[in-house]
Write a protein that holds these residues in place. Structure first.
Motif, PDB file in Angstrom:
ATOM      1  N   GLY A 143      -9.282  54.176  51.539  1.00 64.18           N
ATOM      2  CA  GLY A 143     -11.320  54.461  52.086  1.00 64.18           C
ATOM      3  C   GLY A 143     -11.413  53.449  53.054  1.00 64.18           C
ATOM      4  O   GLY A 143     -12.656  52.944  53.226  1.00 64.18           O
ATOM      5  N   GLY A 144     -10.425  52.434  53.328  1.00 63.74           N
ATOM      6  CA  GLY A 144     -10.229  51.325  54.472  1.00 63.74           C
ATOM      7  C   GLY A 144     -11.096  50.183  54.334  1.00 63.74           C
ATOM      8  O   GLY A 144     -11.479  49.125  54.779  1.00 63.74           O
ATOM      9  N   PHE A 145     -10.125  49.890  52.738  1.00 66.97           N
ATOM     10  CA  PHE A 145     -10.119  48.571  52.895  1.00 66.97           C
ATOM     11  C   PHE A 145      -9.000  48.477  51.722  1.00 66.97           C
ATOM     12  O   PHE A 145      -7.766  49.362  51.236  1.00 66.97           O
ATOM     13  CB  PHE A 145     -11.325  48.329  51.297  1.00 66.97           C
ATOM     14  CG  PHE A 145     -11.403  49.566  50.158  1.00 66.97           C
ATOM     15  CD1 PHE A 145     -10.295  49.803  49.341  1.00 66.97           C
ATOM     16  CD2 PHE A 145     -12.627  50.321  50.640  1.00 66.97           C
ATOM     17  CE1 PHE A 145     -10.956  50.134  48.357  1.00 66.97           C
ATOM     18  CE2 PHE A 145     -12.230  51.276  49.848  1.00 66.97           C
ATOM     19  CZ  PHE A 145     -11.479  51.121  48.760  1.00 66.97           C
ATOM     20  N   ARG A 146      -8.756  46.844  51.560  1.00 67.66           N
ATOM     21  CA  ARG A 146      -7.279  46.724  51.350  1.00 67.66           C
ATOM     22  C   ARG A 146      -7.133  45.909  49.316  1.00 67.66           C
ATOM     23  O   ARG A 146      -8.162  46.260  48.811  1.00 67.66           O
ATOM     24  CB  ARG A 146      -6.997  44.879  51.521  1.00 67.66           C
ATOM     25  CG  ARG A 146      -6.814  44.831  53.074  1.00 67.66           C
ATOM     26  CD  ARG A 146      -6.493  44.103  53.427  1.00 67.66           C
ATOM     27  NE  ARG A 146      -5.344  42.689  52.641  1.00 67.66           N
ATOM     28  CZ  ARG A 146      -5.469  42.459  53.350  1.00 67.66           C
ATOM     29  NH1 ARG A 146      -5.060  41.691  54.907  1.00 67.66           N
ATOM     30  NH2 ARG A 146      -3.722  41.897  53.030  1.00 67.66           N
ATOM     31  N   LEU A 147      -6.205  46.369  48.810  1.00 69.33           N
ATOM     32  CA  LEU A 147      -5.685  46.822  47.200  1.00 69.33           C
ATOM     33  C   LEU A 147      -5.350  45.025  47.568  1.00 69.33           C
ATOM     34  O   LEU A 147      -4.243  44.591  48.273  1.00 69.33           O
ATOM     35  CB  LEU A 147      -5.112  47.378  47.249  1.00 69.33           C
ATOM     36  CG  LEU A 147      -4.406  47.716  45.841  1.00 69.33           C
ATOM     37  CD1 LEU A 147      -5.179  48.041  44.444  1.00 69.33           C
ATOM     38  CD2 LEU A 147      -3.067  48.015  45.347  1.00 69.33           C
ATOM     39  N   GLY A 148      -6.047  44.948  46.318  1.00 69.29           N
ATOM     40  CA  GLY A 148      -5.677  43.624  45.468  1.00 69.29           C
ATOM     41  C   GLY A 148      -5.121  43.864  43.444  1.00 69.29           C
ATOM     42  O   GLY A 148      -4.944  44.997  43.696  1.00 69.29           O
ATOM     43  N   LYS A 149      -4.367  42.816  43.863  1.00 68.28           N
ATOM     44  CA  LYS A 149      -3.846  43.033  42.410  1.00 68.28           C
ATOM     45  C   LYS A 149      -4.245  42.702  40.713  1.00 68.28           C
ATOM     46  O   LYS A 149      -4.989  42.081  40.887  1.00 68.28           O
ATOM     47  CB  LYS A 149      -2.467  41.354  42.376  1.00 68.28           C
ATOM     48  CG  LYS A 149      -1.265  41.459  41.016  1.00 68.28           C
ATOM     49  CD  LYS A 149      -0.316  40.850  41.103  1.00 68.28           C
ATOM     50  CE  LYS A 149       0.581  40.652  40.798  1.00 68.28           C
ATOM     51  NZ  LYS A 149       1.769  42.364  39.750  1.00 68.28           N
ATOM     52  N   ASN A 150      -3.814  44.205  39.951  1.00 72.47           N
ATOM     53  CA  ASN A 150      -4.523  44.125  38.906  1.00 72.47           C
ATOM     54  C   ASN A 150      -3.803  44.071  38.011  1.00 72.47           C
ATOM     55  O   ASN A 150      -2.841  43.512  38.445  1.00 72.47           O
ATOM     56  CB  ASN A 150      -5.167  45.886  38.262  1.00 72.47           C
ATOM     57  CG  ASN A 150      -4.168  46.561  38.693  1.00 72.47           C
ATOM     58  OD1 ASN A 150      -3.064  46.114  38.872  1.00 72.47           O
ATOM     59  ND2 ASN A 150      -4.941  47.496  39.077  1.00 72.47           N
ATOM     60  N   LEU A 151      -3.873  43.767  36.295  1.00 71.55           N
ATOM     61  CA  LEU A 151      -3.021  43.455  35.075  1.00 71.55           C
ATOM     62  C   LEU A 151      -2.249  44.289  35.621  1.00 71.55           C
ATOM     63  O   LEU A 151      -0.422  43.741  34.865  1.00 71.55           O
ATOM     64  CB  LEU A 151      -4.040  44.004  34.273  1.00 71.55           C
ATOM     65  CG  LEU A 151      -3.521  43.124  33.444  1.00 71.55           C
ATOM     66  CD1 LEU A 151      -2.862  41.485  33.226  1.00 71.55           C
ATOM     67  CD2 LEU A 151      -3.903  43.311  32.056  1.00 71.55           C
ATOM     68  N   ARG A 152      -2.036  45.920  36.016  1.00 72.30           N
ATOM     69  CA  ARG A 152      -0.693  47.042  35.761  1.00 72.30           C
ATOM     70  C   ARG A 152      -0.037  46.279  37.046  1.00 72.30           C
ATOM     71  O   ARG A 152       1.715  47.173  36.686  1.00 72.30           O
ATOM     72  CB  ARG A 152      -1.092  47.423  34.736  1.00 72.30           C
ATOM     73  CG  ARG A 152      -1.672  47.564  34.079  1.00 72.30           C
ATOM     74  CD  ARG A 152      -2.434  48.707  33.699  1.00 72.30           C
ATOM     75  NE  ARG A 152      -1.336  50.193  33.930  1.00 72.30           N
ATOM     76  CZ  ARG A 152      -0.977  50.066  32.040  1.00 72.30           C
ATOM     77  NH1 ARG A 152      -0.837  49.911  31.072  1.00 72.30           N
ATOM     78  NH2 ARG A 152       0.225  51.802  31.944  1.00 72.30           N
ATOM     79  N   GLY A 153       0.067  46.219  37.754  1.00 70.27           N
ATOM     80  CA  GLY A 153       0.544  46.340  39.524  1.00 70.27           C
ATOM     81  C   GLY A 153       0.152  47.465  39.827  1.00 70.27           C
ATOM     82  O   GLY A 153       0.817  48.151  40.701  1.00 70.27           O
ATOM     83  N   THR A 154      -1.246  48.417  39.891  1.00 78.37           N
ATOM     84  CA  THR A 154      -1.232  49.438  39.591  1.00 78.37           C
ATOM     85  C   THR A 154      -2.295  49.401  41.137  1.00 78.37           C
ATOM     86  O   THR A 154      -3.038  48.533  41.559  1.00 78.37           O
ATOM     87  CB  THR A 154      -1.364  51.092  39.330  1.00 78.37           C
ATOM     88  OG1 THR A 154      -2.616  49.825  37.502  1.00 78.37           O
ATOM     89  CG2 THR A 154      -0.496  50.612  37.923  1.00 78.37           C
ATOM     90  N   LEU A 155      -2.413  51.082  41.134  1.00 77.24           N
ATOM     91  CA  LEU A 155      -3.737  51.394  42.369  1.00 77.24           C
ATOM     92  C   LEU A 155      -5.414  50.720  41.867  1.00 77.24           C
ATOM     93  O   LEU A 155      -6.220  50.050  42.269  1.00 77.24           O
ATOM     94  CB  LEU A 155      -3.826  52.410  43.567  1.00 77.24           C
ATOM     95  CG  LEU A 155      -2.900  52.483  44.028  1.00 77.24           C
ATOM     96  CD1 LEU A 155      -2.720  54.186  44.741  1.00 77.24           C
ATOM     97  CD2 LEU A 155      -2.242  52.030  44.932  1.00 77.24           C
TER      98      LEU A 155
END
Length: 217
Positions: A143-155
């Motif tokens: 989508g043209g943006f960055r991924l941050g870290k969630n509780l499970r370390g997934t997308l």
């Protein structure tokens, strides 16, 4: 598996009242005390908030991210115009989990100001962007943006409330920023704490869409 499902159900019923930690949502923090709720968020396919998510949107299905669109609310006199927004941030949290914290199911940042919608296909890794980026450990999405870290370390981690714990509400919160986040001051895959620290003094609005899901027996 039968025994563990019965055990999950028993614990969920025991902790049934452990819900409603809305005060721990990102947009309920002190950072937002004087920030107007001036963004309208909806889902073109699922409807206005609150709306029910399907099994396909949950971990019981494909953890499909709901399509969302947003715009400045013309009924709110906040003094903010579209041109004042430099980028967006999107985070999904569940305040109804029977935990002392509010689980973060997905966080996304550096969303361009011109992008005011997301679709499920946006939430796939963009390996070409990763290779070209100055920060090789960062994770860029289609989508043209960055991924941050969630509780499970997934997308993205779709809903999976304990069976028997009733309906859970998933708050998809959109934050408008009047200045870009300094990504060099954050981890390559930023945590919620990184974002909270770096967005101080940059927030100019917010809105939310609530998706509801229940895992029934």
């Amino acid at each position: 598996m039968g025994f563990f499902r019965y055990l999950e159900y028993f614990l969920a019923r025991l902790l049934y009242s452990q819900k409603g930690r809305d005060a721990k949502l990102l947009t309920r923090s002190d950072l937002f005390a004087d920030i107007p709720k001036n963004i309208q968020v909806t889902s073109p396919t699922l409807g206005a908030s609150p709306a029910h998510l399907t099994v396909e949107h949950s971990q019981l299905g494909a953890s499909k991210f709901p399509d969302l669109s947003w715009s400045l609310d013309p009924t709110v006199k906040s003094g903010i115009e579209q041109g004042d927004v430099k980028e967006w941030l999107l985070i999904c949290e569940d305040p109804d989990a029977p935990l002392p914290l509010v689980p973060n199911h997905g966080v996304y940042y550096a969303i361009p100001a011109t992008k005011t919608f997301v679709i499920p296909d946006d939430f796939q890794l963009d390996n070409a962007a990763k290779t070209a980026a100055a920060e090789p450990e960062a994770k860029w999405l289609a989508g043209g943006f960055r991924l941050g870290k969630n509780l499970r370390g997934t997308l993205y981690s779709g809903p999976r409330p304990p069976v028997g714990h009733g309906e859970h509400r998933y708050f998809f919160q959109v934050v408008a920023l009047k200045d870009n986040l300094d990504t060099k001051k954050m981890k390559p895959v930023a945590t919620r704490d990184d974002l909270v620290r770096e967005m101080q003094g940059k927030i100019c609005g917010w809105g939310e869409w609530i998706g509801i899901f229940e895992q029934k027996w």
